[in-house]
Write a protein that holds these residues in place. Structure first.
Motif, short mmCIF file in Angstrom:
data_model
loop_
_atom_site.label_atom_id
_atom_site.label_comp_id
_atom_site.label_asym_id
_atom_site.label_seq_id
_atom_site.Cartn_x
_atom_site.Cartn_y
_atom_site.Cartn_z
N SER A 115 7.69 14.52 -3.41
CA SER A 115 8.55 14.70 -4.49
C SER A 115 9.93 14.93 -3.90
CB SER A 115 8.04 15.69 -5.33
OG SER A 115 8.10 16.94 -4.63
N ARG A 116 10.22 15.28 -2.74
CA ARG A 116 11.64 15.60 -2.29
C ARG A 116 12.28 14.24 -1.88
NH1 ARG A 116 10.54 19.70 2.48
NH2 ARG A 116 12.73 19.41 2.54
N TYR A 117 11.76 13.24 -1.84
CA TYR A 117 11.99 11.93 -1.13
C TYR A 117 11.92 10.67 -2.01
CZ TYR A 117 11.68 15.04 2.73
OH TYR A 117 11.46 16.02 3.66
N CYS A 118 12.78 9.83 -1.46
CA CYS A 118 12.50 8.22 -2.22
C CYS A 118 10.95 7.74 -1.79
CB CYS A 118 13.72 7.45 -1.82
SG CYS A 118 13.52 5.58 -1.95
N MET A 119 10.70 7.43 -2.78
CA MET A 119 8.95 6.96 -2.48
C MET A 119 8.97 5.53 -3.27
SD MET A 119 7.32 8.94 -0.58
CE MET A 119 5.75 8.72 -0.85
N GLY A 120 8.27 4.50 -2.57
CA GLY A 120 8.27 3.09 -3.21
C GLY A 120 6.77 2.50 -2.99
N TRP A 121 6.33 1.89 -3.88
CA TRP A 121 5.25 0.83 -3.82
C TRP A 121 5.72 -0.62 -3.43
CZ3 TRP A 121 0.14 1.96 -3.65
CH2 TRP A 121 0.00 3.46 -4.15
N PHE A 122 5.21 -1.24 -2.54
CA PHE A 122 5.54 -2.63 -2.19
C PHE A 122 4.06 -3.22 -2.09
CE2 PHE A 122 9.61 -2.34 -0.43
CZ PHE A 122 10.01 -0.96 -0.28
N ARG A 123 4.33 -4.71 -2.11
CA ARG A 123 3.10 -5.70 -1.96
C ARG A 123 3.41 -6.81 -1.16
NH1 ARG A 123 2.78 -7.70 -8.35
NH2 ARG A 123 4.70 -9.01 -8.24
N SER B 244 9.57 -8.44 -11.91
CA SER B 244 8.58 -9.15 -12.20
C SER B 244 7.42 -8.12 -12.89
CB SER B 244 7.96 -9.79 -11.09
OG SER B 244 7.78 -8.74 -10.02
N VAL B 245 7.57 -6.88 -12.83
CA VAL B 245 6.51 -5.85 -13.30
C VAL B 245 7.13 -4.85 -14.08
CG1 VAL B 245 5.56 -5.95 -10.87
CG2 VAL B 245 7.16 -3.91 -11.35
N LYS B 246 8.35 -5.14 -14.50
CA LYS B 246 8.82 -4.13 -15.49
C LYS B 246 8.32 -4.37 -17.00
CE LYS B 246 13.72 -3.72 -14.43
NZ LYS B 246 14.93 -4.10 -14.55
N GLY B 247 7.99 -3.13 -17.47
CA GLY B 247 7.16 -3.24 -18.89
C GLY B 247 5.49 -3.13 -18.76
N ARG B 248 5.11 -3.50 -17.32
CA ARG B 248 3.76 -3.38 -16.96
C ARG B 248 3.21 -2.46 -16.12
NH1 ARG B 248 1.67 -7.91 -14.74
NH2 ARG B 248 3.45 -8.25 -13.31
N PHE B 249 4.05 -2.16 -15.06
CA PHE B 249 3.67 -1.04 -14.16
C PHE B 249 4.56 0.20 -14.21
CE2 PHE B 249 2.43 -4.28 -10.36
CZ PHE B 249 1.62 -4.86 -11.47
N THR B 250 3.81 1.34 -13.96
CA THR B 250 4.74 2.65 -13.89
C THR B 250 4.35 3.39 -12.82
OG1 THR B 250 4.26 2.60 -16.57
CG2 THR B 250 4.84 4.56 -15.29
N ILE B 251 5.41 3.78 -12.17
CA ILE B 251 5.25 4.64 -10.79
C ILE B 251 5.60 6.09 -11.43
CG2 ILE B 251 7.84 4.49 -10.42
CD1 ILE B 251 7.02 4.56 -7.38
N SER B 252 4.69 7.03 -10.85
CA SER B 252 4.79 8.35 -11.08
C SER B 252 4.28 8.98 -9.80
CB SER B 252 3.94 8.71 -12.23
OG SER B 252 2.62 8.46 -11.96
N GLN B 253 4.30 10.47 -9.85
CA GLN B 253 4.06 11.30 -8.68
C GLN B 253 3.43 12.66 -9.32
OE1 GLN B 253 7.16 11.45 -6.03
NE2 GLN B 253 8.38 12.42 -7.32
N ASP B 254 2.21 13.26 -8.71
CA ASP B 254 1.97 14.45 -9.12
C ASP B 254 2.48 15.38 -7.81
OD1 ASP B 254 0.26 16.88 -9.10
OD2 ASP B 254 -1.13 15.71 -10.12
N SER B 255 3.31 16.14 -8.17
CA SER B 255 3.92 17.02 -7.21
C SER B 255 3.21 18.16 -6.43
CB SER B 255 5.29 17.69 -7.63
OG SER B 255 6.27 16.91 -8.27
N ALA B 256 2.29 18.53 -7.58
CA ALA B 256 1.20 19.75 -6.95
C ALA B 256 0.14 19.11 -6.14
CB ALA B 256 0.62 20.46 -8.28
N LYS B 257 -0.18 17.80 -6.42
CA LYS B 257 -1.24 17.34 -5.57
C LYS B 257 -0.57 16.37 -4.41
CE LYS B 257 -4.59 17.06 -9.34
NZ LYS B 257 -5.59 16.29 -10.10
#
Length: 126
Positions: A30-38, A62-75
């Motif tokens: 959660s302190r950094y820039c994170m990404g998903w790639f394919r 191509s994924v806007k409105g369909r994909f959501t990136i999120s993070q659980d800081s505690a986990k």
């Protein structure tokens, strides 16, 4: 020792949903820039979504409105919720960490910016 481990991939029908997870160890994502790639064979790795330390998100058109990136800081887990999946979403999906930056900026989609990668999880849509 930083490690990223993806899971949650699989085979799904067109229009279906999947949630990918990326469990991180060795640092706090959660302190950094994170990404998903394919990536598909013989193609360059494509940026799908990015999230910054303040929670700001960016998406490929191509994924806007369909994909959501999120993070659980505690986990210490990064997620990618994928809905309305299409055959063209079929690829190996990777999570990546840029532990040198808290903000991804406009170049979040550049794979070369990220120094740590998971092993990938396959998503197949048919």
């Amino acid at each position: 020792h930083v490690q990223l481990v993806e899971s949650g991939g699989g085979s799904v029908q067109v229009g279906g949903s999947l949630r990918l997870s990326c469990v991180a160890s060795g640092d706090t994502i959660s302190r950094y820039c994170m990404g998903w790639f394919r990536q598909i064979p013989d193609k360059e790795r494509e940026g799908v979504a990015g999230i910054e330390s303040d929670g700001s998100t960016s998406y490929a058109n191509s994924v806007k409105g369909r994909f959501t990136i999120s993070q659980d800081s505690a986990k210490n887990i990064l997620y990618l919720q994928m809905r309305s999946l299409r055959p063209e979403d079929t690829a190996m999906y990777f999570c990546a960490a840029d532990f040198g930056r808290s903000r991804c900026g406009d170049l979040w989609w550049q794979a070369a910016r990220y120094g740590f990668w998971g092993q990938g999880t396959q998503v197949t849509v048919s």
